[in-house]
Design a protein around this motif. Structure first.
Motif, mmCIF file in Angstrom:
data_model
loop_
_atom_site.group_PDB
_atom_site.id
_atom_site.type_symbol
_atom_site.label_atom_id
_atom_site.label_comp_id
_atom_site.label_asym_id
_atom_site.label_seq_id
_atom_site.Cartn_x
_atom_site.Cartn_y
_atom_site.Cartn_z
ATOM 1 N N ASP A 73 -5.810 28.352 10.505
ATOM 2 C CA ASP A 73 -4.852 29.147 9.720
ATOM 3 C C ASP A 73 -4.418 28.422 8.456
ATOM 4 O OD1 ASP A 73 -5.072 31.059 11.594
ATOM 5 O OD2 ASP A 73 -3.128 30.731 12.546
ATOM 6 N N VAL A 74 -4.204 27.107 8.563
ATOM 7 C CA VAL A 74 -3.738 26.334 7.405
ATOM 8 C C VAL A 74 -4.518 25.033 7.340
ATOM 9 C CG1 VAL A 74 -1.795 25.164 6.296
ATOM 10 C CG2 VAL A 74 -1.424 27.340 7.490
ATOM 11 N N ILE A 75 -5.051 24.731 6.142
ATOM 12 C CA ILE A 75 -5.688 23.438 5.880
ATOM 13 C C ILE A 75 -4.780 22.679 4.930
ATOM 14 C CG2 ILE A 75 -7.678 22.265 4.877
ATOM 15 C CD1 ILE A 75 -9.395 24.614 5.693
ATOM 16 N N ARG A 76 -4.484 21.444 5.270
ATOM 17 C CA ARG A 76 -3.623 20.614 4.419
ATOM 18 C C ARG A 76 -4.475 19.788 3.458
ATOM 19 N NH1 ARG A 76 -0.261 17.555 8.820
ATOM 20 N NH2 ARG A 76 -2.011 18.220 10.120
ATOM 21 N N ALA A 77 -4.105 19.793 2.208
ATOM 22 C CA ALA A 77 -4.836 19.041 1.185
ATOM 23 C C ALA A 77 -3.895 18.028 0.545
ATOM 24 C CB ALA A 77 -5.403 19.984 0.130
ATOM 25 N N ARG A 137 -15.736 14.216 -5.979
ATOM 26 C CA ARG A 137 -15.864 13.893 -4.558
ATOM 27 C C ARG A 137 -14.575 14.256 -3.853
ATOM 28 N NH1 ARG A 137 -18.577 7.911 -4.059
ATOM 29 N NH2 ARG A 137 -20.763 8.511 -4.351
ATOM 30 N N ALA A 138 -14.708 14.801 -2.647
ATOM 31 C CA ALA A 138 -13.546 15.152 -1.823
ATOM 32 C C ALA A 138 -13.856 14.767 -0.384
ATOM 33 C CB ALA A 138 -13.230 16.632 -1.933
ATOM 34 N N GLU A 139 -12.810 14.391 0.339
ATOM 35 C CA GLU A 139 -12.975 13.945 1.723
ATOM 36 C C GLU A 139 -12.486 15.023 2.674
ATOM 37 O OE1 GLU A 139 -11.866 10.160 4.658
ATOM 38 O OE2 GLU A 139 -11.176 10.222 2.561
ATOM 39 N N LEU A 140 -13.244 15.221 3.730
ATOM 40 C CA LEU A 140 -12.911 16.215 4.747
ATOM 41 C C LEU A 140 -12.766 15.487 6.076
ATOM 42 C CD1 LEU A 140 -12.530 19.271 4.635
ATOM 43 C CD2 LEU A 140 -14.868 19.551 5.423
ATOM 44 N N THR A 141 -11.569 15.563 6.675
ATOM 45 C CA THR A 141 -11.303 14.869 7.940
ATOM 46 C C THR A 141 -10.726 15.847 8.943
ATOM 47 O OG1 THR A 141 -9.070 14.250 7.223
ATOM 48 C CG2 THR A 141 -10.843 12.694 6.750
ATOM 49 N N GLY A 142 -10.618 15.368 10.182
ATOM 50 C CA GLY A 142 -10.022 16.200 11.227
ATOM 51 C C GLY A 142 -11.083 16.936 12.020
ATOM 52 N N SER A 149 -11.630 16.142 -7.676
ATOM 53 C CA SER A 149 -12.081 14.819 -7.253
ATOM 54 C C SER A 149 -10.900 14.023 -6.715
ATOM 55 C CB SER A 149 -12.720 14.078 -8.427
ATOM 56 O OG SER A 149 -13.324 12.879 -7.967
ATOM 57 N N GLY A 150 -11.079 13.422 -5.567
ATOM 58 C CA GLY A 150 -10.024 12.648 -4.921
ATOM 59 C C GLY A 150 -9.259 13.429 -3.877
ATOM 60 N N ASP A 151 -9.514 14.761 -3.775
ATOM 61 C CA ASP A 151 -8.825 15.552 -2.752
ATOM 62 C C ASP A 151 -9.224 15.082 -1.354
ATOM 63 O OD1 ASP A 151 -7.573 17.007 -4.642
ATOM 64 O OD2 ASP A 151 -8.691 18.872 -4.339
ATOM 65 N N LYS A 152 -8.254 15.165 -0.452
ATOM 66 C CA LYS A 152 -8.499 14.831 0.948
ATOM 67 C C LYS A 152 -7.971 15.974 1.795
ATOM 68 C CE LYS A 152 -7.868 11.211 4.432
ATOM 69 N NZ LYS A 152 -7.313 9.874 4.710
ATOM 70 N N PHE A 153 -8.880 16.664 2.485
ATOM 71 C CA PHE A 153 -8.535 17.837 3.272
ATOM 72 C C PHE A 153 -8.487 17.452 4.751
ATOM 73 C CE2 PHE A 153 -10.699 19.282 -0.535
ATOM 74 C CZ PHE A 153 -9.839 20.251 -1.014
ATOM 75 N N PHE A 154 -7.456 17.928 5.422
ATOM 76 C CA PHE A 154 -7.265 17.632 6.837
ATOM 77 C C PHE A 154 -7.202 18.929 7.624
ATOM 78 C CE2 PHE A 154 -4.514 16.949 10.541
ATOM 79 C CZ PHE A 154 -5.260 15.981 11.192
ATOM 80 N N ILE A 155 -8.090 19.067 8.603
ATOM 81 C CA ILE A 155 -8.112 20.234 9.491
ATOM 82 C C ILE A 155 -7.545 19.800 10.827
ATOM 83 C CG2 ILE A 155 -9.576 21.825 10.760
ATOM 84 C CD1 ILE A 155 -10.597 20.493 7.373
ATOM 85 N N VAL A 202 -0.855 20.216 -0.568
ATOM 86 C CA VAL A 202 -1.164 21.623 -0.797
ATOM 87 C C VAL A 202 -1.533 22.252 0.534
ATOM 88 C CG1 VAL A 202 -2.614 23.274 -2.042
ATOM 89 C CG2 VAL A 202 -1.993 21.085 -3.104
ATOM 90 N N ASN A 203 -0.936 23.402 0.836
ATOM 91 C CA ASN A 203 -1.276 24.174 2.017
ATOM 92 C C ASN A 203 -2.244 25.277 1.624
ATOM 93 O OD1 ASN A 203 0.470 22.661 3.617
ATOM 94 N ND2 ASN A 203 2.206 23.997 3.141
ATOM 95 N N ILE A 204 -3.367 25.353 2.329
ATOM 96 C CA ILE A 204 -4.408 26.330 2.003
ATOM 97 C C ILE A 204 -4.562 27.267 3.197
ATOM 98 C CG2 ILE A 204 -6.809 26.620 1.270
ATOM 99 C CD1 ILE A 204 -6.704 23.616 0.468
ATOM 100 N N ARG A 205 -4.273 28.558 2.976
ATOM 101 C CA ARG A 205 -4.407 29.537 4.052
ATOM 102 C C ARG A 205 -5.879 29.867 4.271
ATOM 103 N NH1 ARG A 205 -0.623 31.994 0.809
ATOM 104 N NH2 ARG A 205 -2.140 33.666 0.369
ATOM 105 N N ALA A 206 -6.157 30.479 5.395
ATOM 106 C CA ALA A 206 -7.539 30.793 5.752
ATOM 107 C C ALA A 206 -8.187 31.727 4.743
ATOM 108 C CB ALA A 206 -7.586 31.388 7.154
#
Length: 815
Positions: free
Chosen positions: A353-357, A315-320, A382-388, A368-372
């Motif tokens: 451009d960048v998604i923060r994890a 499971r991972a959470e997506l916010t923003g 599991s447990g990742d939380k991504f912020f846009i 973790v910085n994730i480029r486009a």
């Protein structure tokens, strides 16, 4: 019977067995015993169903409303309704009910809303959990649809057999536990495990032995499914309410999940197994339904099936800035791009451009910085939380212009753009623009604001170039907004006096016309214009005391004789009233007079005696000593009380009058009672008693009065008959005498005409006023006296003792 009613009216599916729709509709509350009613209430308590919820459940299940009403009456008759109030609901259900109540607009008390636990809060954020909290989505199986072709018959199913044509007959037969149906005149037919089509062929072949028309084609057979059987399904694993559930035989996996409350905070939405005879037969993924509306794997469950909800794996959470922020479940091999697809994609203002994890590794957390270009191949854990994040709320090429231009607003900054270019894009400046001064508000490099002024005429003429930078704001000021609003005022004998907008070359006659013209009482002489002193020079002497310049004019009826005088801003024009102009003034005389009514005052020196003559004089029943004069003036509270009382006396004694509203009308006009002596006025016209009449005067002359009224501190205040031989004290004795609180020496009498006389006292003797018909005796109350307290008495005694000691000491020294 109890179980059938609970299934239909209360949706207590966990306790119902082998119940068909026809049985549900045949429930009769009158046939239930008191003990059975108590058992129903116990089942309702165990399932947290309150009394006021029966109606909605019964309506959904097709139960007649009259039967539900009877059940509620039986519950109240047995005093069991208290057991169905304030039930302890699970915290999640409490929060759901609170939310529903709020959304429905109904009231929710504070004690009904319980705080959500951490597990419940987490579950509410899981994508798909709202599916099982939505009261409008129940996943109830459609029992009225056509029988599915692959539906296999079993015990308790009902078959409807129609034979029509040359022969007409209908049978409704239930499959026995052994799998047979018994057709009259034919015998048992085995149908267990057959589909509808297979059963139809077998039954038709059997019926052809007794109906010969079936083979010849003159008689036909139709077989359909009537009432369906109930099945038992076991729901286990990570669900909110695991257990054994009784369902219709057409129920699917989704129906079973809804009854159990769905997966809990650890349950998987994508790995739901249906186990039949010890072997998995289907794997249901709720995301197929949530994202695609696909219910392919939502198979129909069978009796003794096991629905198992496995724990989630990833499971991972997506916010923003995504359209559906939530916690999502991911299958192995799915990427961050799949996660974004489940969330509906980016919002319009997302920063891509960048998604923060935020990730949890073996020892600690990491960012973790994730480029486009890495999104499509990034594997979530599991447990990742991504912020846009959102894009910056700022413009890189914006300039503004406001004020006195034709099209103010925001414009794009172009290369080498100047203020003149921006003004041209705004269609130029308006005619009222201040030509010598305009301002640019600019942000410096550290974003502190600064104002820069420039000459607008030079910029427009091209004499000066003012370049623009990003976020510049140009303000062009208006002459009309940089000065006080110009007004002129006119007052006096004008139809619509007040303030009016000033315009150049405005004359007095123009302003008079703007104000609606002159009144009939306006004087054409001495129209006055006052003007402010605007000289900036400060001078001492007499001229420093002048506050305004006043000019007077005579005008004609055609408004032309003003000598061309032009008004200036803030001038005030006053049109005086003609000194000889007088509007008609009216007075009223009522009561015991020959010609009562309203009369117009003929002269400023007309008196009361003149009015009496015009009204024909008094009639024999008149009581002139009780006549009163009402005059418009300021009325205080005591005057109001006296006037109201006297008017009441007058109207109570007025001949043929029942106008009870006259007193209230007089009080509303703010009139005051003026004492008059009508006998002196009649006998000595023109004397000091004969007052001049004024506008609105009302003279009231009552008929002869025969009573005296007592008020105040007497034992029995009342109204008694007047007798000229009875004195003041006799009237008091007739009312029981003075009370112990009476202030005798302050007693007073109010006569019918409003005149007041008070008692007089000399030594121990009191002299009381004489009485007349219609008089009122008032005996006031003594003022309250407060006795001295113990400290006060002690203080006075101590003071006297000290004073005596001083005197004795002085006398001793003098010797």
């Amino acid at each position: 019977m109890i179980q059938a009613f609970l299934l239909a009216g209360l949706a207590l599916t966990a306790t119902a067995q082998n119940v068909t729709p026809s049985q549900i509709q045949q429930v009769k509350v009158d046939n239930l015993t008191d003990e059975e009613i108590r058992q129903i209430v116990d089942e309702m308590k165990r399932n947290n169903v309150m009394l006021d919820q029966i109606d909605s459940y019964a309506q959904q299940k097709g139960i007649p409303s009259q039967e539900v009403a009877k059940l509620k009456d039986r519950i109240r008759t047995l005093n069991l309704e208290k057991e169905l109030t304030g039930l302890n609901k699970p915290p999640v259900q409490q929060q759901i009910n609170a939310d529903r109540s709020i959304n429905d607009g109904t009231s929710v008390s504070a004690r009904d809303i319980q705080p959500m636990t951490e597990a419940e809060l987490k579950r509410s954020k899981i994508f798909g959990s709202e599916l099982f909290n939505n009261k409008n989505l129940t996943f109830e199986p459609n029992l009225r649809m056509a029988t599915p072709p692959n539906y296999r018959l079993a015990a308790s199913d009902q078959l409807v057999i129609d034979v029509y044509g040359y022969s007409e007959v209908q049978h409704k037969l239930e499959v026995s536990p052994e799998g047979y149906i018994r057709i009259p005149y034919l015998g048992p037919v085995y149908v267990n495990g057959l589909t509808i089509e297979e059963a139809k062929k077998r039954i038709t072949n059997q019926l052809s032995t007794i109906y010969s028309g079936i083979k010849s084609g003159n008689t036909f057979v139709q077989v359909s499914l009537g009432n369906i059987r109930s099945i038992k399904v076991l729901i286990i694993g990570e669900v909110v309410r695991p257990g054994s559930y009784t369902l219709p035989s057409l129920a699917t996996v989704a129906n079973a999940l809804y009854l159990s409350g769905g997966p809990n905070e650890n349950g998987s939405f994508r790995d739901i197994q249906v186990i039949r005879n010890g072997q998995p037969v289907a794997n249901f993924d709720l995301y197929d339904f949530l994202n695609k509306g696909d219910l392919t794997n939502n198979i129909v469950v069978q009796d003794q099936d096991i629905v198992k909800v496995n724990p989630y794996k990833i499971r991972a959470e997506l916010t923003g800035e995504v359209k559906r922020p939530a916690i999502f479940e991911i299958r192995e091999g799915e990427t961050l791009q799949d996660l974004l697809n489940y969330a509906g994609g980016y919002t319009d203002i997302s920063y891509k451009d960048v998604i923060r994890a935020y990730r949890i590794n073996n020892k600690e957390r990491e960012l973790v910085n994730i480029r486009a270009d890495e999104v499509a191949g990034f594997m979530p854990r599991s447990g990742d939380k991504f912020f846009i994040d959102a894009i910056l709320n700022r413009f890189n090429n914006r300039v503004r212009i406001s004020g006195s231009v034709f099209h103010p607003g925001e414009y794009a900054l172009e290369p080498n753009m100047t203020v003149a270019d921006l003004i041209r894009k705004a269609s130029g400046v308006k005619e009222d623009a201040v030509p010598t001064k305009a301002i640019i508000f600019r942000l410096k490099e550290d974003y502190t604001p600064v104002g820069m002024s420039f000459n607008l005429e030079d910029v427009l003429a091209g004499k000066k170039q003012v370049p623009l930078v990003r976020e510049d704001s140009v303000v062009i000021y208006s002459k009309l907004l940089t000065r006080e609003e110009f007004k002129v005022k006119i007052s006096g004998e004008i139809n619509n006096p007040g303030y009016f907008d000033y315009s150049d070359s405005l004359r007095i006659e123009d302003l008079i016309l703007m104000a609606g013209g002159l009144r009939d009482a306006a004087s054409l002489k001495r129209v006055e214009v006052s003007r402010r002193i605007k000289s900036p020079d400060v001078r001492l002497g007499d001229t420093a005391t002048i506050t305004a310049t006043v000019v007077q004019f005579d005008i004609n009826s055609d408004l032309n004789s003003t000598n061309g005088f032009v008004l200036e801003p803030f001038d005030e024009v006053i049109v005086r009233r003609s000194p000889l102009y007088t509007e008609q003034a009216t007075v009223t005389i009522n009561g015991e007079i020959l010609y009562p009514g309203t009369y117009v005052v003929q002269s400023k020196r007309e008196t009361i005696s003149d009015l009496l003559k015009r009204a024909g004089g008094l009639i024999p029943e008149a009581y002139p000593e009780g006549a009163v004069l009402q005059r418009r003036t300021f009325v205080n509270s005591s005057d109001s009380a006296l006037l109201e009382n006297k008017l009441q006396v007058y109207f109570n004694n007025l001949r043929d009058s029942t106008d009870t509203h006259a007193v209230q009308s007089a009080m509303a006009r703010k009139e005051q009672l003026v004492g008059i002596n009508l006998n002196q006025i009649i006998n000595y016209p023109g004397s000091k008693y004969d007052l001049f009449l004024e506008e609105g005067d009302i003279i009231r002359i009552p008929k002869k009065l025969q009573t005296v009224q007592l008020f105040g501190e007497v034992y029995f205040p009342k109204k008694v008959r007047y007798d000229k031989n009875i004195r003041f004290r006799d009237y008091i004795r007739g009312a029981g005498g003075f009370t112990s609180q009476a202030l005798v020496k302050r007693s007073y009498v109010i006569y019918a005409n409003g005149e007041v006389k008070s008692s007089r006292s000399f030594l121990f003797f009191n002299s009381f006023p004489k009485l007349k018909p219609g008089a009122e005796i008032y005996v006031p109350k003594k003022g309250s006296r407060k006795g001295m307290s113990t400290p006060e008495v002690l203080g006075i005694t101590t003071g006297l003792a000290s004073l005596a000691l001083i005197i004795v000491t002085i006398l001793d020294k003098s010797k």
